[in-house]
Design a protein around this motif. Structure first.
Motif, PDB file in Angstrom:
ATOM      1  N   VAL A   1      47.084  24.488  13.014  1.00  0.00           N
ATOM      2  CA  VAL A   1      45.689  25.458  14.182  1.00  0.00           C
ATOM      3  C   VAL A   1      44.713  25.255  13.514  1.00  0.00           C
ATOM      4  O   VAL A   1      43.048  24.869  14.066  1.00  0.00           O
ATOM      5  N   MET A   2      44.445  24.733  11.620  1.00  0.00           N
ATOM      6  CA  MET A   2      43.644  24.466  11.079  1.00  0.00           C
ATOM      7  C   MET A   2      42.573  23.129  11.190  1.00  0.00           C
ATOM      8  O   MET A   2      41.847  22.756  11.948  1.00  0.00           O
ATOM      9  N   ALA A   3      44.322  22.232  10.947  1.00  0.00           N
ATOM     10  CA  ALA A   3      43.604  21.158  11.569  1.00  0.00           C
ATOM     11  C   ALA A   3      42.805  21.157  13.313  1.00  0.00           C
ATOM     12  O   ALA A   3      42.514  19.646  13.015  1.00  0.00           O
ATOM     13  N   PHE A   4      43.581  21.376  13.879  1.00  0.00           N
ATOM     14  CA  PHE A   4      43.313  20.809  15.474  1.00  0.00           C
ATOM     15  C   PHE A   4      41.509  21.774  15.415  1.00  0.00           C
ATOM     16  O   PHE A   4      40.193  21.228  15.612  1.00  0.00           O
ATOM     17  N   ALA A   5      41.754  22.743  14.380  1.00  0.00           N
ATOM     18  CA  ALA A   5      39.946  23.561  14.829  1.00  0.00           C
ATOM     19  C   ALA A   5      38.880  22.468  13.740  1.00  0.00           C
ATOM     20  O   ALA A   5      38.263  21.661  14.657  1.00  0.00           O
ATOM     21  N   TYR A   6      39.348  21.244  13.070  1.00  0.00           N
ATOM     22  CA  TYR A   6      38.507  20.627  12.336  1.00  0.00           C
ATOM     23  C   TYR A   6      38.324  19.442  13.466  1.00  0.00           C
ATOM     24  O   TYR A   6      37.095  19.154  13.075  1.00  0.00           O
TER      25      TYR A   6
ATOM     26  N   VAL B   1      43.165  10.512   6.389  1.00  0.00           N
ATOM     27  CA  VAL B   1      44.516  12.244   6.406  1.00  0.00           C
ATOM     28  C   VAL B   1      43.375  12.623   5.417  1.00  0.00           C
ATOM     29  O   VAL B   1      42.283  13.339   4.573  1.00  0.00           O
ATOM     30  N   GLN B   2      43.244  13.921   7.062  1.00  0.00           N
ATOM     31  CA  GLN B   2      42.424  15.227   6.903  1.00  0.00           C
ATOM     32  C   GLN B   2      43.781  16.104   6.292  1.00  0.00           C
ATOM     33  O   GLN B   2      44.240  16.419   5.911  1.00  0.00           O
TER      34      GLN B   2
ATOM     35  N   ILE C   1      48.144  19.475   4.020  1.00  0.00           N
ATOM     36  CA  ILE C   1      49.012  20.109   3.602  1.00  0.00           C
ATOM     37  C   ILE C   1      49.542  21.313   4.185  1.00  0.00           C
ATOM     38  O   ILE C   1      50.734  21.952   4.056  1.00  0.00           O
ATOM     39  N   ALA C   2      49.472  21.208   5.920  1.00  0.00           N
ATOM     40  CA  ALA C   2      50.453  21.387   6.809  1.00  0.00           C
ATOM     41  C   ALA C   2      51.779  21.016   6.451  1.00  0.00           C
ATOM     42  O   ALA C   2      53.324  21.623   6.528  1.00  0.00           O
TER      43      ALA C   2
END
Length: 510
Positions: free
Chosen positions: A386-391, A478-479, A484-485
């Motif tokens: 979820v955090m990756a999509f938000a970023y 590399v996000q 981490i996900a």
């Protein structure tokens, strides 16, 4: 002393209420300064900060939060062998209050030289680290001492105790974060110091509810209060510890970097050897060794969980400041307040998880400890997806190329998923250590468990730098959140596979 079978505190021993509130105020102190640390370090000189680069601030944050969980090994050993848990908690509480007030003074001394301010600041951090090492493992050990090992209330007791931790963590950013971020940094740190003093005073007032739990080794079984000589020893310990840190900071800055590296290596190896010898000496028989092995194996997995979860104080904190829409009319929500969201969810959902484990246990469906760890890692991974999509949504930007400030609900949802993961892992881990440790090594093994938090916190501070290095090596973005996900999902799968084997190694302990 026989275990307290009373149900005076939500069906649990009355002593749990005393430890609950003591830990609440200690966590108020810790999370108050933690919410401020990165923002304080990166603030401009004119605003009372140190104007550090972001990655440098992350590293200091990681070293601090890492060492905060290393020193409990020292506090655990001293409590087991010399001081007992109570004296060690008083020493830690008073020392940490002094450390917080020194951080406040480092912000107030804007007219002093930078060298003086840095000396005060690093001394404050060092004193906090050492004080926390005395306090942290022993309060958790005393919770475990309230119950028999196979008392079905034990996991629930630790979950309620965990509510105390998170009630303090909820209040801290709201109070200390607001005072520091919106008024002046020193007020935030001073409020954290005041919280630590309140926790220590409460522990003293309510110590009668603990019977003789945590008293110094070899005292008479009917003693449940510290003597005058014990208090003299506590005050001497505090003075010596504060003096040691100041002396260390002054001497350390004059030592050549190469020699500093060798000193760190020698101390680390010596500490590890002593720890291994202590475990070997205090462990007897195949059953105890098998259970010790479970603690050590799960400690490794614990590192991976906290390397993700502790992004709250670094990348999540910066995301809240720079990428999140925080305006409500003309009022701006302090970035530090988002660090209260996790604690809100803990307080709301911890009782439900406590009841859930008991209900599942009655139906013989209660997952074993390693399986709960696998659930925790899975939920952590989902949060980072979820955090990756938000970023990505934020950094794609507006039509004019500026950063798009995303809804705060993205962070709230991530914190909710991470909270569920934490409730499957963290209080369960504390309970596990008290169940599986040999009687003479409970505080020592709690210190080892805290050591895995240390490694996780330091790795957390370096994940952003690791993602940047991977970008350079691979030649593509590399996000850090995707990194981490994926890591967390792999660890969850490994835990799932190992769960039956680890359950057998626990030798009948649930």
């Amino acid at each position: 002393m026989a275990k307290d079978k009373s149900t005076a505190f939500f069906g649990h021993p009355v002593g749990l209420s005393s430890l609950f509130a003591t830990e609440m105020w200690e966590r108020f102190s810790y999370y108050g300064m933690r919410a401020l640390l990165v923002l304080f370090l990166t603030a401009t000189f004119a605003n009372g900060g140190f104007e550090m680069a972001e990655l440098d601030a992350f590293t200091i944050y990681g070293i601090f939060t890492g060492l905060v969980y290393v020193t409990p090994i020292i506090g655990g050993v001293l409590a087991d062998k010399v001081l007992g848990q109570r004296k060690t908690i008083y020493i830690g509480g008073l020392t940490m209050a002094i450390g917080q007030f020194l951080l406040a003074f480092s912000s107030m001394s804007m007219e002093s030289s930078m060298e003086f301010r840095q000396t005060i600041f690093y001394s404050g951090l060092g004193i906090l680290i050492l004080g926390n090492g005395f306090f942290k493992p022993n309060i958790s050990t005393m919770v475990g001492e309230l119950y028999d090992n196979n008392d079905p209330r034990k996991d629930g007791g630790f979950t309620i105790f965990y509510m105390g931790i998170n009630l303090g963590a909820f209040l801290a950013p709201l109070v200390a974060g607001y005072l520091g971020e919106q008024i002046a940094w020193e007020y935030g740190f001073m409020s954290a110091g005041a919280g630590m003093l309140l926790g220590t005073i409460w522990f003293f007032i309510r110590s009668h509810t603990l019977g003789n739990i945590g008293m110094p080794p070899k005292v008479k079984a009917d003693r449940n209060r510290l003597a005058v000589k014990d208090w003299m020893g506590i005050l001497i310990f505090v003075v010596v510890m504060v003096g040691f840190i100041f002396g260390f900071i002054l001497v350390w800055s004059s030592i050549a970097p190469s020699l500093q590296t060798w000193i760190i290596r020698i101390v680390a190896v010596s500490g590890l050897v002593y720890l291994v010898l202590s475990i070997v000496k205090g462990t007897n028989g195949k059953t105890e060794w098998s259970r010790i092995a479970v603690i050590l194996i799960l400690a490794v997995f614990n590192i991976f969980f906290w390397s993700g979860f502790e992004q709250a104080g670094t990348t999540f904190n910066v995301f809240a400041r720079d990428n999140t829409q925080r305006m409500i009319g003309s009022w701006e929500i302090p970035a530090t307040w988002f660090q209260s969201v996790n604690a809100i969810f803990i307080v709301l959902f911890a009782p439900l998880f406590s009841v859930l484990w008991l209900k599942l246990d009655k139906k013989k469906l209660n997952p074993n400890t390693p399986m709960k760890f696998a659930w925790g890692m899975t939920l952590l991974s989902l949060g980072f997806v979820v955090m990756a999509f938000a970023y990505t949504r934020s950094t794609q930007g507006n039509a004019d190329g500026s950063v798009l400030l995303v809804s705060p609900l993205w962070l709230v949802f991530v914190y909710m998923l991470h909270t569920f993961g934490e409730l499957c892992l963290s209080p369960i881990g504390l309970s596990m250590v008290t169940k599986l440790s040999p009687p003479k090594l409970v505080s020592t093994m709690m210190g080892v468990w805290m050591g895995s938090f240390a490694a996780g916190n330091f790795v957390a501070s370096q994940m952003k730098a690791i993602s940047i290095k991977l970008e350079s090596a691979l030649g593509q973005e590399v996000q850090v959140f995707w990194l981490i996900a994926i890591q967390s999902a792999i660890i969850a799968a490994i835990l799932l596979a190992l769960s039956p084997w680890l359950k057998k190694m626990m030798k009948g302990i649930k």
